[in-house]
Design a protein around this motif. Structure first.
Motif, PDB file in Angstrom:
ATOM      1  N   VAL A  34       0.846  -1.205   0.000  1.00 20.00           N
ATOM      2  CA  VAL A  34       0.000   0.000   0.000  1.00 20.00           C
ATOM      3  C   VAL A  34       0.877   1.250   0.000  1.00 20.00           C
ATOM      4  O   VAL A  34       0.631   2.207  -0.754  1.00 20.00           O
ATOM      5  N   ASP A  65      -5.983   4.715   1.599  1.00 22.36           N
ATOM      6  CA  ASP A  65      -5.880   3.349   1.070  1.00 22.36           C
ATOM      7  C   ASP A  65      -5.799   2.318   2.186  1.00 22.36           C
ATOM      8  O   ASP A  65      -6.393   1.239   2.105  1.00 22.36           O
ATOM      9  N   ASN A 110      -8.294  -1.048   3.154  1.00 20.48           N
ATOM     10  CA  ASN A 110      -7.726  -2.359   2.920  1.00 20.48           C
ATOM     11  C   ASN A 110      -8.310  -3.396   3.874  1.00 20.48           C
ATOM     12  O   ASN A 110      -8.503  -3.126   5.060  1.00 20.48           O
TER      13      ASN A 110
END
Length: 445
Positions: A374, A426, A430
């Protein structure tokens, strides 16, 4: 022997600072006259209620509710009433009547500074504001005068004593924010409504003034990015301690090169951040303030002291008064506001900084690789990863097994705010991340 006529001083406001200014003017009149070369005559103190209780015993005949008459008969007007109006109107009246002005009104200067400085420049008047930025700490004159031949690249400031007291109590004594705020209120460090302090508004006003002064550029208050300390938790304080940091509310002003355009600009922002315990700002305790200046030729400079208090702030006010009075005696033009550079103020996403991120993640193979991916996808490199485990909780009758989780504390290398913020977004989306527990910036290293 003093031959110059007495200079008439009008004081607007008789609160804690105003009362101390009046006391010192009366008690030290002879010494001040020797320093200036002329007598300083306090002609009156404008207040809302002449019969209100005062913190200092002053001659009652000095008090009046007629501020305008005082202004029109003064050589120097000291504005200590605070707020926007009628302070703005009174200062403009003073300037237009030919008087110089001393003010400690950071909110007014942050909102209307360009207007007031332009009015003063037009008539050759002086507007001094040393007490508006960091109380008793002399920082305005050093930036304006002593470093006038240098290039200031960065300022890190602890400029709000209330928040520094609260964060210091949380670090040293293990208080919650609510407990530390209650102590600050009981000791008089916090107002009954502490919003301006704990939400960062007070520090943002000071950041706008510091950035405008240091970078010779008008930095509007609305361009200052602001976060307060209300989300700082004991867990974040403990994480900072374990990693060798302390959390401080910082006002940060710096020159930047916009990566998108290559153009030089400036940033002014306020937020709580990790500061290494080896940095001088980490040693600023209690309700004290400090301003750390990084200049190109002079190098790092530190200004430390009381950021508030009646008699402490009065010291800065009187320093401005003596400076203005000397100009009356020796003649010459006043200092004009320095805004010739006209650099653009860049938004927060153009800033380069570092993040300290705490995540709760599922304890399963490949999680670390997923998390690293990520960060890599956003071009953010990792400087530190620390992991601790939460044991699996066994199921009892009728209950599901609670899987074990891991806590990750991740420190990043420097990256743009835009990339770092996108990385946090992000991470939150996740599937291996159960909670983004904490995000704080790292400054001063």
């Amino acid at each position: 022997m003093i031959e110059y006529r007495n200079l008439r001083v009008a004081l607007l406001g008789g609160g804690s600072v105003g009362a101390q200014v009046a006391r010192l003017l009366l008690e030290q009149r002879e010494e001040l006259a020797n320093r200036v070369g002329a007598g300083l005559e306090l002609v009156g103190i404008a207040v809302r209620d002449v019969d209100a209780e005062r913190t200092v015993d002053l001659p009652r005949e000095l008090f009046t509710t007629d501020a305008e008459s005082l202004i029109l008969g003064a050589d120097v007007v000291i504005e200590l009433i605070g707020g926007i109006e009628p302070a703005r109107t009174y200062i403009l009246q003073a300037i237009n009547s030919g008087a110089d002005v001393v003010t400690a009104n950071k909110a007014l200067l942050a909102l209307h500074g360009p207007e007031l400085f332009a009015a003063a420049d037009q008539v050759g008047a002086q507007l001094n504001y040393e007490a508006a930025v960091a109380g008793a700490i002399p920082i305005v004159r050093p930036l304006r005068d002593s470093l006038a031949g240098d290039k200031v690249n960065r300022i890190l400031g602890i400029v709000n004593g209330t928040t520094n007291f609260i964060l210091d109590r949380m670090d040293a004594d293990g208080d919650t924010l609510e407990e530390a705020l209650a102590t600050a209120t009981a000791l008089g460090y916090a107002e009954a409504d502490p919003t301006a302090d704990i939400e960062g508004y007070d520090a943002a006003q000071k950041a706008a003034l510091l950035a405008s002064l240091a970078f010779h550029t008008t930095v509007p208050l609305e361009s200052v990015y602001r976060e307060g300390i209300t989300r700082v938790t004991p867990q974040q304080i403990e994480s900072a301690r374990k990693a060798g940091y302390v959390i401080k509310l910082l006002a940060i002003c710096e020159r930047l090169t916009d990566a998108a355009t290559g153009q030089e600009g400036v940033s002014a922002r306020v937020y709580p951040a990790f500061v290494s315990r080896s940095h001088p700002l980490a040693a600023v305790h209690g309700a004290n303030n400090a301003v750390f200046v990084e200049a190109e030729a002079a190098g790092p400079l530190m200004f430390y002291g009381a950021g508030a208090g009646g008699v402490e702030t009065a010291s800065a006010v009187l320093g401005d008064l003596v400076s203005l009075a000397r100009r009356h005696v020796v003649g010459g033009p006043g200092f004009a506001a320095s805004s010739h550079a006209d650099l653009p103020v860049l938004p927060i996403d153009r800033v380069t900084t570092r993040y300290a991120i705490t995540l709760e993640v599922t304890d399963e193979p490949g999680v670390l690789a997923t998390i690293a991916g990520v960060f890599s996808n956003r071009g953010v490199s990792l400087a530190l990863v620390e992991q601790s485990m939460t044991p699996e909780v066994s199921a009892s009758a009728g209950q599901e097994l609670v899987p074990s989780t891991a806590t990750l504390v991740i420190g990043t290398h420097a990256a743009t705010e835009a990339a770092l913020a996108a990385t946090v977004t992000d991470l939150a989306a996740n599937s291996v991340v159960t909670t983004v527990a904490s995000v704080l910036r790292v400054e001063g290293a």
